[in-house]
Scaffold this motif. Structure first.
Motif, short mmCIF file in Angstrom:
data_model
loop_
_atom_site.label_atom_id
_atom_site.label_comp_id
_atom_site.label_asym_id
_atom_site.label_seq_id
_atom_site.Cartn_x
_atom_site.Cartn_y
_atom_site.Cartn_z
N ILE A 99 0.85 -1.18 0.00
CA ILE A 99 0.00 0.00 0.00
C ILE A 99 0.89 1.24 0.00
N SER A 100 0.57 2.17 -0.85
CA SER A 100 1.21 3.49 -0.85
C SER A 100 0.10 4.52 -0.89
N SER A 101 0.55 5.76 -0.96
CA SER A 101 -0.47 6.82 -0.98
C SER A 101 -1.14 6.93 -2.32
N ARG A 102 -0.47 6.44 -3.36
CA ARG A 102 -0.98 6.59 -4.70
C ARG A 102 -1.32 5.26 -5.40
N SER A 103 -0.99 4.15 -4.79
CA SER A 103 -1.21 2.85 -5.46
C SER A 103 -1.36 1.76 -4.41
N VAL A 104 -1.98 0.64 -4.92
CA VAL A 104 -2.16 -0.54 -4.08
C VAL A 104 -1.82 -1.76 -4.93
N ILE A 105 -1.04 -2.63 -4.40
CA ILE A 105 -0.75 -3.92 -5.07
C ILE A 105 -1.59 -4.99 -4.39
N ILE A 106 -2.47 -5.63 -5.17
CA ILE A 106 -3.38 -6.64 -4.66
C ILE A 106 -2.96 -8.00 -5.21
#
Length: 822
Positions: free
Chosen positions: A519-526
Motif C-alpha cells: 500500500i502506498s499513498s498513490r497505489s495498491v498492489i493486490i
C-alpha cells in the motif's frame, strides 16, 4: 381234396355193391384211408403203411397211406368188370418214418351201421386243443378197437375211440377223445371215423366237424403298443394272435369311439393313426363271437361269446420346440419367447430360465412363467435382466402325466446404458471431484465415465476413468472453470458397449482470495490467489463501483497449470492518498465468479501543492504592521492553504530564503541561521509550528483563523543543527521569501511566498492613522487625569486628612485600594 375223395369213394361203394349183387362177393370200404379193399372169396393180403412224424414225440401225426393191389376174378371172356378199381401208390417223400404192416382180414358179409344224424357228434368237453365227445350209431355192437379217426390236416393229435358197453342191440355209443390238436383253437376241426376190418358190420364214414374253443385273450396274449410320436401313430402287435382263433374273428379298436372293426393283419399288427400326445387311449382287442359248428341253431350255447382284451396306454406329453427370443418393441423390461406349442393335450407350459453370466445385477431372480393350453398360445411373456445370458427350458405339464422337459435353448439380452439422475439438466459443481449416482438398467462388469471439455482447452482436457466392478457411484475429476460433456460407458465381456446420453456439467471457478500486498499513498498492489487449478480467461478488477482494469491471465495460467495454487498480482495506481477503497475481482471462465470485497486505505501523503493563486492570496506579508521592522516582519498564513485530504497536517515548517532569485518551492540548500547570515544562498529553518488535533480552545489562530507569524523576533543560540528552528533577526532593508511547508505523517509539501522587504534601519516610520490614534488617545487620557489631580490636589488632601483623623487605619487601607485600582 378230402371231400372230393369222399365223393369218389361213395360212387365206388355203389358200384361195388352192384358187382356184389352180381357175383355174390363182399367188398369193404374204408373212408379216409386212401385205399380200397377188394374182397372176394379168396383171402386178400392188404399191406398198410402207417407213417408217424418222428420229429416230435408229443405231436405225432399219423397218416395212413395204404397201397392196395386188388385182384378180381374176371368173367369167362377175361374182361374184368372193374379192373384195378383203384390202385393207389402213395410215395411219401418227407422226414417221416414209414412203418409197413401186413394184416390179414376175413371179410364177413357186409352190414351197414349209421350214426344218429339228428344229434351228430355230441361234444361233452372241449378246449382249444382237445375235445371229448360221443357219436351214437344204430348198430348193436361196434368193436371200438377197429375204429380210427381220419383227419383232413397233416398235423393232428392222437384220438382215442371207445365204445360204451350196452345190451341194447339198436345202437352203440362211440366215445372220442382227441387231444394235442395244434393250431386249431377257435377253428372247425374236421375228421372222419372209419372201421379197419369187420366180419359183420360196416359203418359209413361221415365227416364230423368240431369247433375247438378259442384261446382266452387275457390268458394267451397281450396288446403291445409302440407309440411313434413323430408320426403320431401307434403300432399295435398282438403276440400269437393266430393261435387264438381264426384271424377274421379278431378286430382291433384304437379307442372307445372307434367302431371301424378293422381286423388284424396276417402278421398280427395294426396301426392306429392320429395318436395325440398327452392322451390316454383304451386300446381293445376284440374276439368276435364264433359259431360252434357241432351245435345246432336251437342250442343255447352254440357260440363262443365275444371276448375283449383292454390295454390302457398313456401317450407321453410332447415338448415345446423352436424357441425364439424377441424384445418388446416399446418396453425393454418385457420380452416374449415364441415357440411351437406341444402337440396333443397338456395343461400348462412352465418356462424356467436361469442366468449364466450375471455379474452385477442385484436381481438374481430365475425367470419363470406359465401359459395355459390353448391353440393360439405361442409365446410366453418374461421380464429378463438386460445384459445377461439365459438358459431356458420349457416343461410341459399335465395332471397325472410325467412332465416333459424341452431341449435347452439360450438367449442373450443386450446391455443397456446407465441413466444419470439429472438427465436433461445442466448442473454444476463447486469441487473438482464430482459424483455421479447412476442407475443401472442392465447387468455389467464395470462402468467408465468420460468427460470431454466443451472448450477443448489443454488445461480442461478429457477425463476418463474406469471404475471398479459393479460400482454405480462414479467419481471423476475436472478443472475449475471448465464445462464438460460427460457420458458413461457400460461394459461387459462378450457384449457390445453401450453409451449413455451426454450430460452437461460445469465446475465453477473458485472464489478468488484478495490480499493487499503493498500500500502506498498513490497505489495498491493486490494479490489474487486461486488456491485450486482453474481455467480463467481473464480477471476484471473493480474498484469501488467502476471497472478499472482487465487482466488477461490465460497465458499465465497455461504456464503455471501444474500448480495447485496460483497467485496473480495487480497494481492499482492513480489512487488518492489517505482514501478508503473497496476492490472486487471477477473471474471470467465458464461462469463469472466474484471475490469478496477487499477494503484498502491508501497511505497518507504530503499535502497537495496549492495552486499559485492560493499561494499568493493565502501567504500575506504584513508590511505596515507595527511589528514589521527592519529586523522583523509580520506575515499571516491562511490554514486552508494546504488540504488535509492527503493526511492530517501536524505542523508547519517556515524556511527563510535570502536568495529571492531561486524559485524552487522546496529548500535546496539548508543551513543554520548563523550560516545563512554569512551565505545568502542558504535557506534556514525559522519556525516549526505544531498543529494540535483537535485545536485547543485557546487557539493560536486569530479570530479570522489566520496564523500570525513574526519573523526575526527571536534570539537563538549558535546551533549547528539545521533541523532546530532559529527565528533570528532579519537583515534590514533586505528582500526575503519564505518557504511554507505543511507536513503530514507521510511528508511535507512546500510553497514559496512572494517577496517581502524589511525596513531601513533607524528610519522613522510613518505611523499610520490607526497607530497615531492608538498613541494619542492614551496620552490624552493621562493628561486629563494629571490635570484633574493637580486641580483638585488641595481638596483631596483635606479630604484624606479628615478621614485620617476619624479612622486612621480604615482610611489608610481604603485609599491604598483605590490607588491600586487606579
Amino acid at each position: 381234396m378230402h371231400i372230393a375223395n369222399c365223393r369218389v369213394y361213395y360212387l365206388l361203394q355203389v358200384f361195388l355193391l352192384v358187382i356184389k349183387c352180381i357175383n355174390g362177393q363182399t367188398i369193404n370200404f374204408s373212408q379216409n384211408s386212401n385205399h380200397v379193399e377188394s374182397l372176394s372169396t379168396n383171402t386178400t393180403t392188404v399191406t398198410s403203411y402207417d407213417t408217424y412224424d418222428s420229429t416230435n414225440d408229443n405231436n405225432v401225426e399219423r397218416t395212413n397211406n395204404t397201397l392196395i393191389n386188388s385182384k378180381y376174378n374176371m368173367t369167362s371172356d377175361d374182361s374184368p368188370a372193374f379192373l384195378n378199381i383203384l390202385t393207389n401208390e402213395t410215395l411219401i417223400k418227407s422226414e417221416y418214418v414209414t412203418l409197413a404192416n401186413t394184416e390179414a382180414y376175413t371179410i364177413p358179409d357186409l352190414k351197414t351201421c349209421d350214426f344218429d344224424k339228428s344229434n351228430g357228434i355230441i361234444v361233452q368237453d372241449r378246449t382249444s386243443s382237445m375235445f371229448i365227445g360221443f357219436i351214437t350209431y344204430n348198430c348193436s355192437s361196434i368193436n371200438s378197437s377197429e375204429l380210427f379217426v381220419f383227419v383232413n390236416e397233416p398235423n393232428v393229435e392222437n384220438c382215442i375211440v371207445t365204445a360204451d358197453i350196452s345190451d341194447n342191440m339198436n345202437y352203440t355209443i362211440v366215445n372220442i377223445t382227441c387231444d394235442n390238436i395244434m393250431n386249431n383253437a377257435g377253428r372247425n376241426w374236421t375228421f372222419s371215423i372209419g372201421k379197419k376190418i369187420s366180419d359183420v358190420q360196416i359203418i359209413f364214414n361221415e365227416i364230423f366237424i368240431v369247433t375247438l374253443a378259442p384261446l382266452s385273450l387275457n390268458a394267451s396274449t397281450y396288446i403291445n403298443v409302440t407309440i411313434i410320436e413323430d408320426l403320431e401313430e401307434a403300432l399295435i402287435f398282438i403276440p400269437n394272435c393266430t393261435d387264438i382263433c381264426d384271424i377274421e374273428y379278431l378286430i382291433f379298436r384304437c379307442n372307445d369311439s372307434d367302431i371301424s372293426n378293422q381286423t388284424l393283419s396276417e402278421n398280427c399288427t395294426h396301426t392306429c393313426s392320429n395318436i395325440e400326445s398327452g392322451s390316454i387311449y383304451n386300446f381293445s382287442l376284440i374276439r368276435l363271437p364264433i359259431r360252434i359248428a357241432d351245435k345246432t341253431d336251437d342250442d343255447d350255447d352254440n357260440i363262443f361269446q365275444e371276448e375283449t382284451l383292454y390295454e390302457e396306454c398313456q401317450t407321453n406329453l410332447d415338448k415345446a420346440t423352436n424357441f425364439k427370443f424377441e424384445d418388446d418393441c416399446c418396453d425393454k423390461n418385457i420380452a416374449r419367447i415364441y415357440f411351437n406349442h406341444p402337440r396333443g393335450n397338456f395343461d400348462q407350459i412352465y418356462l424356467n430360465c436361469s442366468t449364466q453370466d450375471q455379474s452385477c445385477s442385484n436381481d438374481t431372480r430365475i425367470l419363470t412363467n406359465i401359459t395355459e393350453n390353448c391353440l393360439n398360445c405361442n409365446f410366453i411373456m418374461i421380464s429378463p435382466i438386460r445384459g445377461v445370458k439365459y438358459q431356458c427350458e420349457a416343461i410341459t405339464i399335465k395332471e397325472n402325466f410325467i412332465n416333459v422337459t424341452s431341449d435347452t435353448f439360450n438367449f442373450t439380452t443386450d446391455l443397456e446404458p446407465v441413466v444419470f439422475e439429472k438427465e436433461g439438466v445442466e448442473w454444476d459443481s463447486n469441487t473438482t471431484t464430482f459424483v455421479f449416482n447412476v442407475t443401472q438398467k442392465s447387468d455389467f462388469d464395470h462402468l467408465e465415465s468420460i468427460c470431454v471439455a466443451k472448450n477443448n482447452l489443454n488445461l480442461c482436457r478429457i477425463w476418463t476413468k474406469t471404475h471398479d466392478q459393479c460400482v454405480t457411484t462414479l467419481e471423476n475429476e475436472g478443472v475449475h472453470g471448465c464445462n464438460y460433456q460427460c457420458y458413461f460407458v457400460t461394459k461387459k465381456s462378450n457384449y457390445d458397449n453401450k453409451y449413455s446420453k451426454n450430460y452437461t456439467m460445469a465446475i465453477n471457478p473458485p472464489v478468488p482470495i484478495l490480499r493487499v500486498s503493498e500500500i502506498s499513498s498513490r497505489s495498491v498492489i493486490i494479490n489474487i490467489t486461486i488456491n485450486q487449478r482453474t481455467y480463467i480467461e481473464y480477471f476484471e478488477i473493480i474498484r469501488n463501483i467502476s471497472h478499472i482494469d482487465t487482466l488477461n491471465t490465460t497465458a499465465t495460467l497455461n504456464t503455471t497449470a501444474t500448480l495447485n495454487t496460483t497467485t496473480f498480482s495487480h497494481k492499482s495506481e492513480g489512487l488518492l492518498p489517505n482514501r478508503r477503497y473497496k476492490f472486487r475481482v471477477l473471474i471470467y471462465s465458464n461462469y463469472i465468479r466474484s471475490s469478496d470485497l477487499l477494503y484498502v486505505n491508501t497511505s497518507e501523503d504530503a499535502p497537495e501543492t496549492p495552486h499559485e493563486n492560493d499561494i499568493m492570496n493565502k501567504i500575506i506579508p504584513i508590511e505596515n504592521d507595527t511589528q514589521s521592522q527592519s529586523e522583523q516582519y509580520v506575515i499571516e498564513i491562511d490554514p486552508s492553504l494546504f488540504s488535509h485530504d492527503n493526511g492530517i497536517i501536524h505542523y508547519y515548517l517556515i524556511y527563510v530564503r535570502q536568495n529571492v532569485n531561486k524559485n524552487t518551492s522546496k529548500p535546496t540548500l539548508i543551513g543554520t541561521y548563523y550560516a545563512a547570515l554569512k551565505n545568502d544562498s542558504i535557506d534556514y529553518l525559522a519556525l516549526n509550528i505544531p498543529i494540535p488535533s483537535p485545536p485547543p480552545q485557546d487557539s493560536f489562530l486569530k479570530s479570522d483563523d489566520k496564523i500570525p507569524l513574526i519573523l526575526g523576533n527571536d534570539t537563538c543560540r549558535n546551533y549547528s543543527n539545521v533541523t532546530i528552528p532559529c527565528n533570528g533577526k532579519l537583515k534590514a532593508d533586505t528582500d526575503y521569501k519564505i518557504i511554507v511547508s505543511a507536513c503530514t505523517k507521510a511528508g511535507c509539501s512546500s510553497v514559496l511566498s512572494k517577496t517581502f522587504r524589511t525596513k531601513i534601519q533607524n528610519q522613522p516610520q510613518k505611523p499610520s492613522k490607526t497607530i497615531i490614534w492608538y498613541i494619542i488617545i492614551p496620552i490624552l487620557i493621562v493628561l486629563i487625569v494629571a490635570i484633574f489631580i493637580t486641580w483638585k490636589r488641595n481638596d483631596i488632601k483635606n479630604t484624606f486628612t479628615k478621614k485620617a483623623t476619624r479612622s486612621p487605619s480604615s482610611d489608610s487601607e481604603k485609599s491604598s485600594i483605590e490607588l491600586d485600582r487606579v
